[in-house]
Write an enzyme that holds these catalytic residues in place. Structure first.
Site: not given
Length: 248
Positions: A49, A145, A216
């Site tokens: 992240s 991502e 995620h």
């Protein structure tokens, strides 16, 4: 900032962010050099992240491997923890993942080798453009991502990457999960964005693959950045990602 500086200058072998790391980009607001001068011995950074900001720093400034992985949802903290432990102990030398080709070039490729993976969360990659932690993607596999980003925003993001030169001289692209937190309508719109992007990369002879194992999501799996990596064809004709773990 002081915590990161202390960790980098310590004799620790691993620096691990167990969850995300919102605001990590601000660590480098004064430049990456203030941390680089403290880096005496290689350390393995683990996280995902917003921790992508640190992955980008480790790759651009230090050239060290790092591990894209972390927990996304509470209550699933033990998912893959045994696997991570085996990796860190050196028992696992390679990670193998199936990939899905999403453009013609990817369907036809037989081997992508002599390379490594760079990247992480796409929004964080974008924020690094023009800074001293911007990715060098030449002869690399670019992994991306993201979560809770509208398809129009992802389309703009890909366009920015293109204009900034991130797709120039790439060996391949791997798209992780972008849609798990989107509504059904936006998932369909993202499919159109992905299809258009894949065709654009066909024109550059850049194979584009998809994997629903990174991002995620509850089943977010470990992926080493900046270690020897290759993509090969299986007997079945499906591509396989082979990602080394033991060079950090």
């Amino acid at each position: 900032m002081d915590s990161l500086a202390e960790a980098i200058s310590s004799d620790a072998k691993i620096i691990w962010s167990m969850r995300g790391g919102r605001g990590s980009s601000s660590l480098f607001s004064e430049g990456a050099d203030r941390f680089t001068v403290l880096a005496q011995t290689p350390k393995l950074f683990i996280g995902f992240s917003d921790i992508t900001a640190i992955h980008l720093y480790v790759s651009a400034a230090l050239g060290w491997p790092s591990l894209h992985w972390g927990f996304y949802k509470e209550g699933r903290e033990m998912v893959f923890l045994d696997e991570i432990t085996s990796i860190l102990k050196g028992d696992v030398k390679e990670l193998h993942y199936k990939l899905t080709p999403i453009n013609t070039c990817a369907e036809q490729v037989q081997l992508v080798d002599k390379t490594s993976i760079v990247g992480g969360n796409a929004s964080l990659i974008q924020r690094s453009i023009g800074t001293d932690t911007m990715l060098d993607t030449k002869d690399k596999i670019l992994f991306m991502e993201d979560v809770e980003e509208a398809p129009t925003r992802i389309n703009e993001l890909f366009t920015h990457f293109d204009r900034a030169g991130l797709f120039k001289e790439l060996k391949a692209i791997i798209l992780g999960d972008f849609i798990s937190e989107l509504g059904e309508d936006d998932q369909e719109k993202f499919s159109l964005v992905e299809e258009m992007f894949a065709k654009q990369m066909d024109e550059r002879s850049i194979p584009v693959f998809h994997s629903n194992e990174f991002g995620h999501i509850l089943t977010n799996k470990p992926l080493f950045l900046n270690t020897p990596t290759k993509i090969t064809q299986q007997v079945s004709g499906m591509p396989m990602l082979i990602n080394a773990t033991n060079n950090w």
